[in-house]
Design a protein around this motif. Sequence first.
Motif, short mmCIF file in Angstrom:
data_model
loop_
_atom_site.label_atom_id
_atom_site.label_comp_id
_atom_site.label_asym_id
_atom_site.label_seq_id
_atom_site.Cartn_x
_atom_site.Cartn_y
_atom_site.Cartn_z
N ARG A 186 0.83 -1.21 0.00
CA ARG A 186 0.00 0.00 0.00
C ARG A 186 0.87 1.26 0.00
O ARG A 186 0.60 2.21 -0.75
CB ARG A 186 -0.92 -0.01 1.22
CG ARG A 186 -1.93 1.13 1.24
CD ARG A 186 -2.78 1.06 2.50
NE ARG A 186 -3.53 -0.18 2.56
CZ ARG A 186 -3.81 -0.83 3.69
NH1 ARG A 186 -3.37 -0.36 4.85
NH2 ARG A 186 -4.52 -1.93 3.66
N THR B 69 3.97 1.60 -1.07
CA THR B 69 4.67 1.74 -2.35
C THR B 69 3.75 2.26 -3.44
O THR B 69 4.14 3.13 -4.23
CB THR B 69 5.26 0.38 -2.78
OG1 THR B 69 6.13 -0.12 -1.75
CG2 THR B 69 6.07 0.53 -4.06
N VAL B 70 2.52 1.76 -3.49
CA VAL B 70 1.55 2.21 -4.50
C VAL B 70 1.21 3.69 -4.31
O VAL B 70 1.18 4.47 -5.28
CB VAL B 70 0.27 1.35 -4.45
CG1 VAL B 70 -0.81 1.97 -5.33
CG2 VAL B 70 0.57 -0.07 -4.90
N ILE B 71 0.98 4.10 -3.06
CA ILE B 71 0.65 5.50 -2.78
C ILE B 71 1.82 6.41 -3.15
O ILE B 71 1.64 7.46 -3.78
CB ILE B 71 0.27 5.69 -1.30
CG1 ILE B 71 -1.04 4.95 -0.99
CG2 ILE B 71 0.11 7.18 -0.97
CD1 ILE B 71 -1.39 4.93 0.48
N ALA C 115 4.11 5.77 -5.37
CA ALA C 115 4.22 5.78 -6.82
C ALA C 115 3.24 6.77 -7.44
O ALA C 115 3.58 7.51 -8.38
CB ALA C 115 3.96 4.38 -7.37
N VAL C 116 2.02 6.82 -6.91
CA VAL C 116 1.01 7.76 -7.42
C VAL C 116 1.48 9.20 -7.20
O VAL C 116 1.37 10.05 -8.10
CB VAL C 116 -0.35 7.52 -6.74
CG1 VAL C 116 -1.33 8.64 -7.08
CG2 VAL C 116 -0.91 6.17 -7.14
N ILE C 117 2.01 9.48 -6.02
CA ILE C 117 2.49 10.84 -5.71
C ILE C 117 3.62 11.25 -6.65
O ILE C 117 3.61 12.33 -7.25
CB ILE C 117 2.96 10.92 -4.24
CG1 ILE C 117 1.78 10.73 -3.29
CG2 ILE C 117 3.64 12.28 -3.98
CD1 ILE C 117 2.19 10.61 -1.83
N LEU D 207 4.55 9.89 -9.56
CA LEU D 207 4.14 9.93 -10.97
C LEU D 207 3.33 11.19 -11.27
O LEU D 207 3.38 11.72 -12.39
CB LEU D 207 3.33 8.68 -11.32
CG LEU D 207 4.14 7.38 -11.43
CD1 LEU D 207 3.22 6.20 -11.66
CD2 LEU D 207 5.17 7.48 -12.55
N PHE D 208 2.59 11.68 -10.28
CA PHE D 208 1.88 12.95 -10.45
C PHE D 208 2.86 14.06 -10.78
O PHE D 208 2.64 14.86 -11.71
CB PHE D 208 1.09 13.28 -9.19
CG PHE D 208 0.49 14.67 -9.19
CD1 PHE D 208 -0.72 14.92 -9.82
CD2 PHE D 208 1.16 15.73 -8.58
CE1 PHE D 208 -1.27 16.20 -9.83
CE2 PHE D 208 0.63 17.01 -8.59
CZ PHE D 208 -0.59 17.25 -9.22
N ALA E 299 4.60 5.97 2.87
CA ALA E 299 4.44 6.55 1.54
C ALA E 299 5.08 7.93 1.47
O ALA E 299 5.79 8.26 0.51
CB ALA E 299 2.96 6.63 1.18
N THR E 300 4.83 8.73 2.50
CA THR E 300 5.46 10.03 2.62
C THR E 300 5.70 10.32 4.09
O THR E 300 4.79 10.10 4.90
CB THR E 300 4.59 11.15 1.98
OG1 THR E 300 5.24 12.41 2.11
CG2 THR E 300 3.21 11.21 2.58
N LEU F 62 10.22 3.61 -11.29
CA LEU F 62 9.44 2.42 -10.97
C LEU F 62 10.34 1.26 -10.53
O LEU F 62 9.97 0.48 -9.64
CB LEU F 62 8.59 2.01 -12.17
CG LEU F 62 7.49 3.00 -12.59
CD1 LEU F 62 6.77 2.52 -13.83
CD2 LEU F 62 6.50 3.22 -11.45
#
Length: 214
Positions: free
Chosen positions: A44, A46-48, A50-52, A54-55, A120-121, A155
Amino acid sequence: MPIDTFLLALTTFFATLGPADLLVVYAALTQKNTQAERRVMALRGTVIAAVILLFFAVFGEVLLRLFGITLPALRIAGGILLLLISIDMVFARHSGGTGTTPEEENEAQSRADISVFPLATPLLAGPGAISAVILLTTGSGGFNLEWVVVVLALLAILLLCYVVMLVAIPIQRLLGITGLAVVSRVVGVLLAALAVQFLLDGLKSSGLIPGLTG
């Protein structure tokens, strides 16, 4: 694929996302959790992250234009920030650029789920990683092959961070504090050289120092 761009991005993201530091902190924060809980939080987080990141990879150039920030200014600011992070890595100091501060770690100790904070952050998508993403993607000149290579490198390091978290406790026991410190210091020296290069490129393209050439 531009190998030099990929290696540059890979080294920069390895230093700013900090898998070695992440291993130690994650093992400490999840030592009381079960293996299944650690796996879920690692995925969870890592995915969050990655979204941040990639934004900022997609909209970084738009944000720069919105706030009137030039690419030379970004290179200089990013170079300074990365240089400070590299100094922290070489001298084993923690200022929060690539990880958590002591206050953040203390707060995380009381949390049942650390996937959003501090995983995540700021552990993964911290100020150093965000700056590196914007710096490398906007420097590519748009959504071209170089941009794709930078994102692939990002990634790849995120995947490495996820794997590191899955085996954090065994690796920490195997390498020990000394082994992890050696890895962190070597990467810190490489990051310092990259940071200085970003600074020189920014100063050269800004025209602030007329005599500075490639």
